[in-house]
Design a protein around this motif. Sequence first.
Motif, PDB file in Angstrom:
ATOM      1  N   LEU A  27      87.231  48.228  54.637  1.00 18.87           N
ATOM      2  CA  LEU A  27      88.003  48.782  55.751  1.00 18.87           C
ATOM      3  C   LEU A  27      87.198  48.693  57.049  1.00 18.87           C
ATOM      4  N   ASP A  28      86.486  47.587  57.216  1.00 19.63           N
ATOM      5  CA  ASP A  28      85.698  47.346  58.426  1.00 19.63           C
ATOM      6  C   ASP A  28      86.152  46.055  59.093  1.00 19.63           C
ATOM      7  N   ASN A  29      87.454  45.813  59.053  1.00 22.34           N
ATOM      8  CA  ASN A  29      87.997  44.557  59.552  1.00 22.34           C
ATOM      9  C   ASN A  29      87.907  44.431  61.062  1.00 22.34           C
ATOM     10  N   GLY A  30      87.870  45.570  61.774  1.00 26.67           N
ATOM     11  CA  GLY A  30      87.743  45.520  63.219  1.00 26.67           C
ATOM     12  C   GLY A  30      86.400  44.974  63.659  1.00 26.67           C
ATOM     13  N   ALA A  31      85.376  45.133  62.805  1.00 26.15           N
ATOM     14  CA  ALA A  31      84.056  44.585  63.112  1.00 26.15           C
ATOM     15  C   ALA A  31      83.998  43.108  62.754  1.00 26.15           C
ATOM     16  N   SER A  32      84.479  42.773  61.566  1.00 26.20           N
ATOM     17  CA  SER A  32      84.529  41.376  61.144  1.00 26.20           C
ATOM     18  C   SER A  32      85.431  41.283  59.927  1.00 26.20           C
ATOM     19  N   ALA A  33      86.403  40.411  59.990  1.00 27.00           N
ATOM     20  CA  ALA A  33      87.355  40.256  58.895  1.00 27.00           C
ATOM     21  C   ALA A  33      86.812  39.280  57.846  1.00 27.00           C
ATOM     22  N   VAL A  71      94.117  50.746  63.125  1.00 26.53           N
ATOM     23  CA  VAL A  71      92.742  51.200  63.315  1.00 26.53           C
ATOM     24  C   VAL A  71      92.772  52.713  63.430  1.00 26.53           C
ATOM     25  N   MET A  72      91.883  53.391  62.698  1.00 31.58           N
ATOM     26  CA  MET A  72      91.818  54.843  62.761  1.00 31.58           C
ATOM     27  C   MET A  72      90.375  55.279  62.968  1.00 31.58           C
ATOM     28  N   ALA A 117      88.010  53.444  60.322  1.00 24.48           N
ATOM     29  CA  ALA A 117      88.593  52.611  59.269  1.00 24.48           C
ATOM     30  C   ALA A 117      89.566  51.649  59.937  1.00 24.48           C
ATOM     31  N   SER A 118      89.365  50.369  59.717  1.00 25.51           N
ATOM     32  CA  SER A 118      90.245  49.360  60.311  1.00 25.51           C
ATOM     33  C   SER A 118      90.811  48.492  59.189  1.00 25.51           C
ATOM     34  N   PHE A 119      92.128  48.389  59.155  1.00 27.10           N
ATOM     35  CA  PHE A 119      92.834  47.764  58.043  1.00 27.10           C
ATOM     36  C   PHE A 119      93.292  46.350  58.394  1.00 27.10           C
ATOM     37  N   ALA A 120      93.458  45.540  57.381  1.00 33.79           N
ATOM     38  CA  ALA A 120      93.995  44.193  57.527  1.00 33.79           C
ATOM     39  C   ALA A 120      95.135  44.010  56.531  1.00 33.79           C
ATOM     40  N   PHE A 121      95.843  42.895  56.657  1.00 36.30           N
ATOM     41  CA  PHE A 121      97.019  42.667  55.820  1.00 36.30           C
ATOM     42  C   PHE A 121      96.689  42.553  54.344  1.00 36.30           C
ATOM     43  N   GLU A 123      96.997  51.666  47.966  1.00 38.47           N
ATOM     44  CA  GLU A 123      96.065  52.324  47.054  1.00 38.47           C
ATOM     45  C   GLU A 123      94.688  52.474  47.694  1.00 38.47           C
ATOM     46  N   GLU A 124      94.272  51.483  48.457  1.00 38.80           N
ATOM     47  CA  GLU A 124      92.977  51.579  49.132  1.00 38.80           C
ATOM     48  C   GLU A 124      92.990  52.678  50.198  1.00 38.80           C
ATOM     49  N   VAL A 125      94.105  52.837  50.885  1.00 36.66           N
ATOM     50  CA  VAL A 125      94.225  53.941  51.829  1.00 36.66           C
ATOM     51  C   VAL A 125      94.093  55.269  51.092  1.00 36.66           C
TER      52      VAL A 125
END
Length: 417
Positions: A39-45, A345-346, A391-395, A400-402
Amino acid sequence: MTDLSVANSANQPVFDVQTIRRDFPILSQQVNGKPLVYLDNGASAQKPLAVLDAMDRYYREMHSNVHRGAHTLGDRATTAFEGARETVRQFLNAHSTREIIWTRGTTEAINLIANGLAPRLNPGDEILVSRMEHHANIVPWQMVAERTGAKVVPVDVTPEGELDLDAFERLLGDRTRILAITHVSNVLGTVNPVANLIQQAKARNVLTVVDGAQAVPHYKPDVQALDCDFYAFSSHKLFGPTGIGVLYGKASLLEEMPPYQGGGEMIERVSFEKTTWNTLPYKFEAGTPAIAEAVGLGAAIDYLNGLDRAKMEAAESTLLERANQLVATVPGMEVIGTARKKVPVMSFKIAGLHPSDIGTLLDQQGIAIRTGHHCAMPLMDFYGVPGTARASFAFYNTLEEVDQLFAALQKIQRLFA
């Protein structure tokens, strides 16, 4: 895992998160004995196999320097490299590949713009930025302002994390020369109304620079529709490799700007009496470029083009909705940034817990988030916090991960209650 598939009219999945996750091999591993929840997609996907395979194929089958080789491998490399540029052009809907400049990332792109526009600035001129900007869209302007006597003017944000539009209209004045604004905040997830801001800026002949690093993983921008003068983004946030990014600029402006670096490729002719510059886009691409990385970025965009973007955005919205619903289950949790229009993004804090402790304890449960000031210290100062957990989410993330994130946060909160 919870299914986030979206079905078409024939009841056949067209966005199947489980199938998509198999395209990202890194997601199948365990961290600290737990299945990885990234859940760190905002930093690097993370990167799909299509990107890894494209870069591997480049090195195995066609590696050579581009443009100057009089042999087959040089032709193959050049074709792949320039093909990637055309892929980026289509992705942004730029008018020409002459307007697509390879950089090392968003940071270098904005530095290039700032230095290139410096000759236009005079003492007392103003550069308008927002308080939600990443340092990469603040510091280069400060450096140029110090050299030229111009002034960086911040636009406030509201407590909800939206740009204060009334303040923007007041500050956009006769001395404003440049508007440098993020499309999407890396901390808040806020989607700024950049089309409207650009329109207002253009009415005053103000140049517009858009930091699109956090927008492109979630939206496909149209630079001609936006009518921005410059747009920058980084590959690694767009599911591509690190070390490469893109600067879009209107050709007329790029033609006027001086080169950013000197060396090979960016020249037409060199003599000790006079050196002349190459044509666009090569005028700004000194030295051997990141060829494999460009190929990888092209593959990442091709991969995304193979997905249903509307379904992808809907899936990401569902993730954020679930996260918002679960905030109340963690006593003392407060979300920083509740804008009406957000990407998934939260940023948050939990009373009595330091953000770095939250990140470390989540990592022990296999959950990767980002903590700290997120290269946005002025925004942290605005909210009166040293940093947040984010926490930054991607598609490719699942409901369940949330749920796992919030179950872990509940466990941490109970430990320190």
